[in-house]
Design a protein around this motif. Structure first.
Motif, short mmCIF file in Angstrom:
data_model
loop_
_atom_site.label_atom_id
_atom_site.label_comp_id
_atom_site.label_asym_id
_atom_site.label_seq_id
_atom_site.Cartn_x
_atom_site.Cartn_y
_atom_site.Cartn_z
N ARG A 1 0.80 -1.23 0.00
CA ARG A 1 0.00 0.00 0.00
C ARG A 1 0.84 1.28 0.00
N PRO A 2 1.93 1.39 0.80
CA PRO A 2 2.68 2.66 0.81
C PRO A 2 3.21 3.05 -0.57
N VAL A 3 3.77 2.07 -1.30
CA VAL A 3 4.33 2.37 -2.62
C VAL A 3 3.22 2.71 -3.61
N ALA A 4 2.09 1.99 -3.56
CA ALA A 4 0.98 2.28 -4.47
C ALA A 4 0.46 3.70 -4.25
N PHE A 5 0.31 4.08 -2.98
CA PHE A 5 -0.16 5.45 -2.69
C PHE A 5 0.88 6.48 -3.10
N ALA A 6 2.16 6.18 -2.85
CA ALA A 6 3.22 7.13 -3.21
C ALA A 6 3.29 7.33 -4.72
N LEU A 7 3.16 6.23 -5.48
CA LEU A 7 3.17 6.36 -6.94
C LEU A 7 1.99 7.19 -7.43
N GLY A 8 0.82 6.94 -6.83
CA GLY A 8 -0.34 7.72 -7.23
C GLY A 8 -0.16 9.20 -6.97
N VAL A 9 0.38 9.54 -5.78
CA VAL A 9 0.62 10.94 -5.45
C VAL A 9 1.62 11.56 -6.42
N ALA A 10 2.72 10.87 -6.69
CA ALA A 10 3.76 11.41 -7.55
C ALA A 10 3.25 11.62 -8.98
N VAL A 11 2.55 10.62 -9.52
CA VAL A 11 2.08 10.71 -10.91
C VAL A 11 1.03 11.80 -11.05
N PHE A 12 0.10 11.88 -10.13
CA PHE A 12 -0.97 12.87 -10.26
C PHE A 12 -0.45 14.30 -10.05
N TYR A 13 0.46 14.49 -9.12
CA TYR A 13 1.06 15.82 -8.98
C TYR A 13 1.89 16.17 -10.22
N GLY A 14 2.61 15.18 -10.75
CA GLY A 14 3.38 15.44 -11.96
C GLY A 14 2.50 15.81 -13.15
N LEU A 15 1.38 15.10 -13.31
CA LEU A 15 0.46 15.43 -14.40
C LEU A 15 -0.19 16.79 -14.18
N ALA A 16 -0.51 17.12 -12.93
CA ALA A 16 -1.07 18.45 -12.67
C ALA A 16 -0.08 19.54 -13.08
N PRO B 1 -8.14 19.00 -10.99
CA PRO B 1 -8.57 17.69 -10.48
C PRO B 1 -7.41 16.74 -10.19
N TYR B 2 -6.36 16.80 -11.01
CA TYR B 2 -5.21 15.92 -10.76
C TYR B 2 -4.52 16.30 -9.44
N TRP C 1 2.29 19.17 -15.34
CA TRP C 1 2.42 19.10 -16.81
C TRP C 1 1.29 19.87 -17.49
N PHE C 2 0.06 19.66 -17.02
CA PHE C 2 -1.08 20.34 -17.63
C PHE C 2 -1.05 21.84 -17.35
N ALA C 3 -0.57 22.23 -16.17
CA ALA C 3 -0.50 23.65 -15.85
C ALA C 3 0.50 24.38 -16.75
N VAL C 4 1.63 23.74 -17.04
CA VAL C 4 2.63 24.37 -17.90
C VAL C 4 2.14 24.47 -19.34
N ARG C 5 1.39 23.45 -19.80
CA ARG C 5 0.94 23.40 -21.20
C ARG C 5 -0.53 23.76 -21.34
N GLU C 6 -1.01 24.62 -20.50
CA GLU C 6 -2.43 24.97 -20.52
C GLU C 6 -2.83 25.58 -21.86
N GLY C 7 -1.97 26.32 -22.50
CA GLY C 7 -2.32 26.95 -23.76
C GLY C 7 -2.54 25.97 -24.90
N SER C 8 -1.95 24.77 -24.80
CA SER C 8 -2.10 23.78 -25.87
C SER C 8 -3.30 22.87 -25.69
N LEU C 9 -4.03 23.00 -24.58
CA LEU C 9 -5.20 22.16 -24.34
C LEU C 9 -6.40 22.70 -25.09
N HIS C 10 -7.39 21.82 -25.32
CA HIS C 10 -8.59 22.31 -26.00
C HIS C 10 -9.52 22.97 -24.98
N ASP C 11 -10.58 23.59 -25.50
CA ASP C 11 -11.42 24.47 -24.68
C ASP C 11 -12.03 23.74 -23.48
#
Length: 626
Positions: free
Chosen positions: A479-494, A518-519, A496-506
């Motif tokens: 469980r600790p590693v599964a939760f840690a991976l989830g936290v790391a990936v979702f914060y990383g994606l958040a 949400p991420y 990523w999307f914040a930096v590339r907000e201009g390239s996202l669709h409406d």
């Protein structure tokens, strides 16, 4: 000079009048384009259909009901043709007439058709009880009567202009004729008396369905064509009584192929979508009733899947994407086709290969096939480029492929590795969407991310083992590693999307909330729950307080309001726990430590706000202040 000025003024007036006429013409064209023409799911749309081309289009029911007369005869003029205050009265009378026609033609006609079909059923029962005619005579009478009503309805719709009534009568006639033919084999007493073989009944019903469908396509009558294909699928189900394994899937594939061919000439998306469920249902009954070989199920499933991919491609040639029903039908077509194909292919592969490692392979194969289909339709082909037609991109295929790939890997792997694979699929889809400018893959990634976050919080929290000091290596797949991976990936994606907000669709960068929020929120929730599961007592309070102040520090340093709000939320949760639970559930030492740490953290957070956000006027007037 005055003549030139007058001339210029007259030219300007003419130009303004021409512009006004152009605007009115554009508005009329837009109103005409918005009128439904080929919507099979709406019975009212059939009123706009016409029959074979004649010298003049047949009048509609409403036009036929209006009085006509020579030009200038005011006694026969409709209210719309008069001027002044008669226009509003005419609109009221016309709307009342439309309501009257809807009740008088459509609903009375539908009820009459239903009553007629039920009456034929009761007639057959009465004929059996009293020995009227013979079985062959009853079947012949019902078939001839149904065909006559079918012909009369078509004549009324295509020649006389009574479109609604004609379609209803045609549908009733088709039902009477079909059930009369079915009675020749379906009723045991009729089958024994007439000696009807199964192949003869199937051939007669197929001939009736095929002829009616062909005529309905020519007449642009989607409802009658849909009824014909419905009876076709009933016939396909009845064919399971045959001893051969080939007849039923062949029949179902022919029906599906016919509907896909219709999609190339008619934008009847509703019929194609409905047929997906019917075709796979017939294949499912064939699988349950006759127990065909697994390789046969795989072949039939693959052929059906490819047929409906072709149908989706054919429907995308129509410029009707402003219609939400048409657009929703295309989405439902691709999603249902992929899900049913994955289920049946999974069953067939499990029958072919008994090893557990093959579980999930069918789902993965369908997902990869959808991704390839999207790649092939993503760019215009050489033929399309020469013809000036854009590519028919199927974004739903890309999104569904990501979901099926994650589901297939989850079927093949254990609980921990399913979470890891799901996170990897999300990252892969997001990266692929950036490299190939394919936002549809990103949509599928969002769906999988929701599923993975739910799995971590609901299933991994209870199914996976927590940290155990006696067996620290077990925590690597716990469980600790599964939760840690989830936290790391979702914060990383958040991030990523914040930096590339201009390239996202409406849809992903709405003014109210961006897709990164949400991420980040999901990562925060997973972290809070994970800390609560792995720690206890005062440790939870301290960890939550430190985590909240860390988020607040990141948000203040990077001037990110969303991250600051998450930090404030975690600090609020820690505060509520300390005051509501720690005061009663902890001993004196732990309770004291909890309050001291919380107080220090909250003061530090307040100082950070005061130092970095000093430009904000809080509207607080302190005593003795200026």
């Amino acid at each position: 000079m005055s003549d030139d000025a007058d001339l210029r003024e007259a030219v300007r007036r003419l130009e303004s009048e021409v512009d006004a006429l152009h605007r009115r013409l554009d508005a009329l064209e837009e109103a005409t384009d918005r009128e439904p023409t080929d919507r099979p799911s709406d019975p009212v749309a059939s009123e706009a259909e016409t029959g074979p081309s004649t010298d003049a289009p047949p009048p509609t029911d409403a036009e036929a009901a209006r009085p006509t007369g020579p030009p200038g005869d005011e006694s026969t003029a409709t209210p719309e043709s008069t001027a002044g205050g008669w226009t509003q009265v005419g609109d009221t009378q016309e709307s009342g007439r439309d309501w009257e026609l809807a009740v008088g033609v459509r609903w009375l006609g539908l009820l009459g058709a239903l009553a007629l079909v039920v009456g034929v059923v009761f007639f057959v029962r009465l004929a059996i009880e009293r020995g009227m005619l013979g079985p062959l005579g009853r079947v012949a009478a019902g078939t001839v009567g149904g065909l006559a009503l079918l012909a009369v309805g078509r004549y009324a719709a295509t020649r006389r202009g009574y479109v609604r009534w004609g379609r209803i009568a045609s549908g009733a006639g088709l039902a009477v004729a079909y059930f009369s033919i079915y009675a020749a084999y379906g009723f045991a007493s009729y089958r024994e008396a007439i000696g009807t073989p199964l192949w003869a009944a199937l051939a007669a019903m197929t001939l009736l369905v095929g002829a009616t469908a062909a005529v309905s396509i020519r007449d642009r009558a989607p409802l009658v064509a849909g009824e014909a294909f419905l009876f076709g699928y009933v016939t396909a189900y009845l064919s399971t009584e045959a001893t051969t394994l080939v007849l039923t899937p062949t029949y179902a594939l022919l029906l599906a192929g016919g509907l896909v061919a219709i999609a190339a000439v008619r934008s009847w998306s509703g019929l194609v979508v409905a047929s997906v469920f019917a075709t796979y249902a017939v294949v499912g009954f064939w699988l349950l009733d006759l127990d065909p070989p697994s390789w046969g199920v795989a072949v039939v499933t693959g052929a059906t899947f490819l047929l409906y991919l072709a149908g989706s491609y054919a429907l995308r040639r129509y410029d009707r994407f402003d219609d939400p029903l048409f657009r929703g039908g295309l989405v439902a077509l691709t999603v249902s086709n992929g899900l049913f194909a994955a289920l049946l292919l999974e069953i067939s592969l499990l029958g072919l290969f008994a090893e557990p490692l093959v579980e999930g392979a069918g789902t993965v194969l369908v997902g990869l096939a959808l991704a390839v289909f999207y790649a092939l339709t993503d760019r215009p082909s050489v033929l399309h480029r020469h013809a000036g037609v854009p590519g028919r991109r199927d974004g739903t295929a890309a999104a569904t492929s990501v979901v099926l790939l994650a589901v297939g890997l989850g079927q093949a792997l254990g609980p921990f590795w399913t979470t890891v694979a799901g996170l990897a699929v999300v990252c892969l889809a997001v990266g692929l969407s950036a490299v190939d400018d394919a936002p549809a893959f990103r949509t599928g990634a969002h769906v999988v991310a929701v599923g993975v976050a739910g799995k971590i919080l609901v299933f991994d929290a209870g199914d996976l083992a927590g940290f155990d000091a006696a067996e620290p290596l077990a925590a690597l797949t716990g469980r600790p590693v599964a939760f840690a991976l989830g936290v790391a990936v979702f914060y990383g994606l958040a991030r990523w999307f914040a930096v590339r907000e201009g390239s996202l669709h409406d849809a992903e960068r709405s003014r109210k909330i961006t897709v990164s929020a949400p991420y980040a929120a999901a990562a925060t929730v997973i972290a809070v729950v994970g800390l609560g599961l792995e720690l206890s007592g005062v440790g939870i309070s301290v960890a939550w307080a430190l985590f909240g102040v860390a988020l607040l520090a990141v948000g203040l340093a990077g001037d990110r309001r969303g991250v600051r709000l998450l930090g404030v939320g975690v600090l609020g949760l820690a505060t509520a726990k300390v005051f509501l639970f720690d005061t009663r559930g902890l001993d004196t030492v732990a309770r004291t430590l909890s309050f001291l740490v919380l107080g220090a953290v909250l003061l530090a957070a307040s100082y950070g706000y005061a130092r970095t956000r000093a430009d904000v006027d809080l509207g607080i007037d302190l005593p003795g202040g200026k």
